[in-house]
Design a protein around this motif. Sequence first.
Motif, PDB file in Angstrom:
ATOM      1  N   ARG A  37       2.038  54.296 -25.872  1.00 27.18           N
ATOM      2  CA  ARG A  37       1.449  55.335 -25.217  1.00 27.18           C
ATOM      3  C   ARG A  37       1.840  55.109 -23.796  1.00 27.18           C
ATOM      4  NH1 ARG A  37       3.125  60.318 -25.441  1.00 27.18           N
ATOM      5  NH2 ARG A  37       1.220  62.141 -25.160  1.00 27.18           N
ATOM      6  N   ALA A  38       1.713  54.698 -23.211  1.00 30.92           N
ATOM      7  CA  ALA A  38       1.465  54.403 -21.800  1.00 30.92           C
ATOM      8  C   ALA A  38       3.390  54.338 -21.356  1.00 30.92           C
ATOM      9  CB  ALA A  38       0.937  52.965 -20.656  1.00 30.92           C
ATOM     10  N   CYS A  39       3.950  53.587 -21.758  1.00 32.80           N
ATOM     11  CA  CYS A  39       5.394  53.317 -21.970  1.00 32.80           C
ATOM     12  C   CYS A  39       6.139  55.341 -21.720  1.00 32.80           C
ATOM     13  CB  CYS A  39       6.141  52.522 -22.672  1.00 32.80           C
ATOM     14  SG  CYS A  39       5.445  50.759 -22.483  1.00 32.80           S
ATOM     15  N   GLN A  40       5.611  55.686 -22.465  1.00 35.09           N
ATOM     16  CA  GLN A  40       5.827  57.477 -23.261  1.00 35.09           C
ATOM     17  C   GLN A  40       5.417  58.027 -22.006  1.00 35.09           C
ATOM     18  OE1 GLN A  40       4.086  58.078 -26.896  1.00 35.09           O
ATOM     19  NE2 GLN A  40       6.038  57.332 -27.956  1.00 35.09           N
ATOM     20  N   LEU A  41       4.623  57.669 -21.154  1.00 38.36           N
ATOM     21  CA  LEU A  41       4.430  58.451 -20.005  1.00 38.36           C
ATOM     22  C   LEU A  41       4.618  58.495 -18.458  1.00 38.36           C
ATOM     23  CD1 LEU A  41       0.287  59.104 -20.655  1.00 38.36           C
ATOM     24  CD2 LEU A  41       1.697  60.938 -21.327  1.00 38.36           C
ATOM     25  N   ALA A  42       5.477  56.942 -18.763  1.00 34.97           N
ATOM     26  CA  ALA A  42       5.571  56.339 -17.462  1.00 34.97           C
ATOM     27  C   ALA A  42       6.784  57.231 -16.686  1.00 34.97           C
ATOM     28  CB  ALA A  42       6.314  55.142 -17.945  1.00 34.97           C
ATOM     29  N   ASN A  73      10.383  52.444 -26.125  1.00 31.55           N
ATOM     30  CA  ASN A  73      11.406  53.775 -25.621  1.00 31.55           C
ATOM     31  C   ASN A  73      11.605  52.984 -24.676  1.00 31.55           C
ATOM     32  OD1 ASN A  73       8.613  54.007 -24.180  1.00 31.55           O
ATOM     33  ND2 ASN A  73       9.604  55.528 -23.245  1.00 31.55           N
ATOM     34  N   ASP A  74      13.104  53.383 -24.314  1.00 33.25           N
ATOM     35  CA  ASP A  74      13.988  52.415 -23.637  1.00 33.25           C
ATOM     36  C   ASP A  74      13.483  53.057 -21.694  1.00 33.25           C
ATOM     37  OD1 ASP A  74      16.000  51.413 -22.651  1.00 33.25           O
ATOM     38  OD2 ASP A  74      17.684  52.116 -23.009  1.00 33.25           O
ATOM     39  N   LEU A  75      12.768  52.415 -20.950  1.00 35.83           N
ATOM     40  CA  LEU A  75      12.980  52.362 -19.427  1.00 35.83           C
ATOM     41  C   LEU A  75      13.963  51.837 -18.788  1.00 35.83           C
ATOM     42  CD1 LEU A  75       8.734  52.977 -19.686  1.00 35.83           C
ATOM     43  CD2 LEU A  75      11.020  54.661 -19.400  1.00 35.83           C
ATOM     44  N   SER A  76      14.799  50.838 -19.661  1.00 33.53           N
ATOM     45  CA  SER A  76      16.216  50.119 -18.629  1.00 33.53           C
ATOM     46  C   SER A  76      16.383  50.530 -17.626  1.00 33.53           C
ATOM     47  CB  SER A  76      16.742  48.983 -19.695  1.00 33.53           C
ATOM     48  OG  SER A  76      18.283  50.192 -20.372  1.00 33.53           O
ATOM     49  N   LYS A 125       6.898  38.455 -29.453  1.00 32.60           N
ATOM     50  CA  LYS A 125       7.296  40.089 -29.333  1.00 32.60           C
ATOM     51  C   LYS A 125       7.431  40.585 -27.728  1.00 32.60           C
ATOM     52  CE  LYS A 125       4.437  41.186 -33.824  1.00 32.60           C
ATOM     53  NZ  LYS A 125       3.698  41.610 -34.796  1.00 32.60           N
ATOM     54  N   ILE A 126       6.900  40.091 -27.301  1.00 31.84           N
ATOM     55  CA  ILE A 126       7.107  40.719 -25.914  1.00 31.84           C
ATOM     56  C   ILE A 126       8.451  40.542 -25.426  1.00 31.84           C
ATOM     57  CG2 ILE A 126       6.205  41.180 -23.631  1.00 31.84           C
ATOM     58  CD1 ILE A 126       3.294  40.979 -24.678  1.00 31.84           C
ATOM     59  N   SER A 127       8.907  39.324 -25.410  1.00 33.82           N
ATOM     60  CA  SER A 127      10.386  38.823 -24.925  1.00 33.82           C
ATOM     61  C   SER A 127      11.661  39.642 -25.525  1.00 33.82           C
ATOM     62  CB  SER A 127      10.070  37.284 -25.641  1.00 33.82           C
ATOM     63  OG  SER A 127      11.492  37.527 -25.301  1.00 33.82           O
ATOM     64  N   GLY A 156      14.465  44.253 -23.132  1.00 33.96           N
ATOM     65  CA  GLY A 156      15.419  44.496 -22.994  1.00 33.96           C
ATOM     66  C   GLY A 156      15.061  46.511 -22.742  1.00 33.96           C
ATOM     67  N   ASN A 157      13.634  46.738 -22.923  1.00 36.44           N
ATOM     68  CA  ASN A 157      13.494  48.238 -22.761  1.00 36.44           C
ATOM     69  C   ASN A 157      12.449  48.246 -21.621  1.00 36.44           C
ATOM     70  OD1 ASN A 157      14.102  49.356 -25.299  1.00 36.44           O
ATOM     71  ND2 ASN A 157      13.015  48.815 -26.605  1.00 36.44           N
TER      72      ASN A 157
END
Length: 236
Positions: free
Chosen positions: A127-132, A147-150, A171-173, A177-178
């Motif tokens: 969820r934090a990624c969506q708020l970033a 979601n893609d923040l690359s 899984k984190i690795s 790419g995001n």
Amino acid sequence: MLILVLLGAGGIVAWSQIGVMGAEKAPLAAVRENPAITVDDAEQGIVLAPADGDSEIGLVFVPGAKVDPWAYAAILQGVAEGGVTVVITRPWLNLAFFDPRPLDSFTSAAPDVDVWAVGGHSLGGVRACQLAADADALVLFGSYCANDLSGTDLAVLSLAGSEDGLSTPAKISDARGNLPADADLVEIDGASHASFGDYGPQAGDGTPSISDDEMHATVTELLGAFLSEDALAAAG
């Protein structure tokens, strides 16, 4: 049809309240007794702030699924001692995905703070990624972005545990790419998924070999350095 919808909604609400992992008493008591910080059970969330009131950087932190938000107070108090205002959110229905509130719903707890990072543990990190997009930096505890923040210039610190049986290092690795190319990924030796909070063992997790005190100190050091004014200025 209406009855089925109501039954379904009621079932989701009931499920969200069953099996919530509570904060361990001893670490939480130490937070409440810490003279170096203030603890405020505010409308926006649990606010940890330096006792001297001198804070220019904030962190909005989203708990993992069905974890008591107070369970993250002990592991985050170290950065509050160092001058960071921390706002631990209370996700609706104890699940971050059901909480649509924007970042400023939480940053309003400290209106004098201008620089904000957003972070979270496990599902809270997703969820934090969506708020970033509305933040200056992103912090992940045993989590990854869906979601893609690359393509952004966001400063990112991602902490993984070598013994994490849920958000495994693999899984984190795989989701690397995001994140931006210069994201800082750190694997903490001996840490499990539940090592990132103080709520006891978690089903499906690995067995930690790092003590709680050592885990707290390690996270404080890594996160404190990342959230320093100089580090965020350089990243920005």
